[in-house]
Enzyme design. Structure first.
Site, short mmCIF file in Angstrom:
data_model
loop_
_atom_site.label_atom_id
_atom_site.label_comp_id
_atom_site.label_asym_id
_atom_site.label_seq_id
_atom_site.Cartn_x
_atom_site.Cartn_y
_atom_site.Cartn_z
N HIS A 1 4.09 1.92 -8.23
CA HIS A 1 3.09 0.85 -8.11
C HIS A 1 2.12 0.89 -9.30
CE1 HIS A 1 4.00 1.35 -3.67
NE2 HIS A 1 4.14 0.05 -3.82
N LYS B 1 13.24 -3.01 -8.54
CA LYS B 1 13.79 -2.16 -7.47
C LYS B 1 14.20 -3.02 -6.26
CE LYS B 1 13.40 1.24 -4.14
NZ LYS B 1 12.77 0.51 -3.07
N ASP B 2 13.34 -3.99 -5.91
CA ASP B 2 13.67 -4.92 -4.82
C ASP B 2 14.32 -6.15 -5.45
OD1 ASP B 2 12.47 -3.46 -2.53
OD2 ASP B 2 10.67 -3.69 -3.74
N GLY C 1 0.81 -1.21 0.00
CA GLY C 1 0.00 0.00 0.00
C GLY C 1 0.84 1.26 0.00
N GLN D 1 7.25 -9.40 7.92
CA GLN D 1 8.49 -9.05 7.21
C GLN D 1 9.20 -7.83 7.79
OE1 GLN D 1 6.20 -8.30 3.43
NE2 GLN D 1 7.75 -6.75 3.09
O1 PAF Z 1 7.60 -5.50 -2.08
C1 PAF Z 1 6.62 -5.40 -1.32
O2 PAF Z 1 5.85 -4.46 -1.38
C2 PAF Z 1 6.36 -6.49 -0.30
O3 PAF Z 1 7.55 -7.06 0.15
C3 PAF Z 1 5.40 -7.59 -0.80
C4 PAF Z 1 5.94 -8.30 -2.02
C5 PAF Z 1 4.06 -6.95 -1.15
C6 PAF Z 1 5.17 -8.62 0.29
O4 PAF Z 1 4.58 -8.06 1.42
#
Ligand code: PAF
Length: 283
Positions: free
Chosen positions: A37, A151-152, A31, A61
């Protein structure tokens, strides 16, 4: 856009689409949506017939001293943005729906390689939190494809490995890094930066580009490049966490014979931890 808060609601919606042979593409998010996004949502729409986005701030996480409590919850604004971007369904479950037995008692999914290095070294347990929620979301939503941002970079590699090892019948689509005009990678955490920090933040991307340019020009002393970059980040007012040249597929430290490289970096600017990366293929 259909808004679903429970497993049974989103399963019914997606089940109906699947019965009508519609390809369902999933975009998981935390979010606090920004342009990056929305680009994932647009890419998802190009790869299928229906786009499902999830918004869930996943406690599992976040480390104990991290920003879980602070993480911006902006559901109403997010819903408007998703409507504008053309998402077909939003899945926004409660904590109780996702973790009915509590986070502590949740069965976890852990990828044994690539998760204790780089971001995983600074954020122990982070990637297990990610792979656990992503596997739960995959099982709940049951999409044909899912979109993750480059990015990640480490997250993407770990998710790919999980999908392969656990035989999820889901195609992973990579979305390029969305950047501001000055090069800063778009991230929800950029919102934590004050004006002075925001002005300094593009230094992370500049350091990555300088390292990539040096490799393109023939430099193969990666340790030297890493040391130089750390100095440049310190000089720019950042506190580097890591700056590392890696083999893109395995995330092992790059060796002279490696062709596909990823240069990954994380640095603190004030209290905000920023991450970014660039890739390079060398002949
Ligand atoms: O990259 C993210 O926004 C989060 O790590 C994800 C993949 C939605 C998991 O919570």
């Amino acid at each position: 856009m259909q808004i679903c808060k429970t497993f049974s609601e989103i399963r019914a919606v997606v089940g109906d689409w699947r019965r009508h042979d519609q390809a369902v593409v999933f975009v998981p998010t935390l979010g606090n949506l920004h342009e990056g996004h929305l680009q994932l949502v647009k890419l998802a729409a190009e790869h299928g017939d229906k786009v499902v986005v999830s918004i869930f701030v996943n406690a599992l996480q976040f480390g104990k001293n991290e920003d879980y409590a602070l993480y911006p919850r902006t559901l109403d604004a997010d819903i408007e943005k998703l409507r504008g971007a053309g998402a077909d369904a939003l899945f926004c479950p409660s904590d109780r729906e996702v973790y009915p037995n509590g986070v502590e008692e949740q069965t976890t999914v852990a990828v044994p390689t690539m998760t204790n290095i780089l971001c995983g070294a600074t954020r122990p347990g982070h990637f297990t939190g990610v792979t656990t929620i992503v596997s739960k979301l995959f099982n709940i939503v049951q999409p044909h494809k899912a979109v993750f941002g480059v990015k990640d970079f480490q997250q993407l590699a770990v998710v790919r490995r999980m999908v392969e090892d656990l035989c999820f019948p889901i195609e992973i689509i990579e979305a390029p890094v969305a950047r501001a005009d000055d090069g800063l990678a778009l991230s929800s955490r950029n919102g934590y930066l004050n004006a002075a920090e925001r002005a300094l933040a593009p230094a992370l991307y500049c350091a990555l580009v300088a390292a990539r340019d040096a490799i393109a020009a023939g430099e193969r002393n990666y340790a030297l490049l890493e040391a130089r970059a750390q100095i440049s980040l310190l000089e720019a007012g950042m506190r580097p966490d890591y700056f590392s040249v890696r083999a893109a597929k395995t995330l092992e430290p790059a060796a002279p014979g490696d062709h596909d490289l990823a240069i990954l970096a994380a640095a603190y600017l004030g209290k905000t931890r920023l991450i970014d990366n660039v890739t390079i293929s060398i002949p």
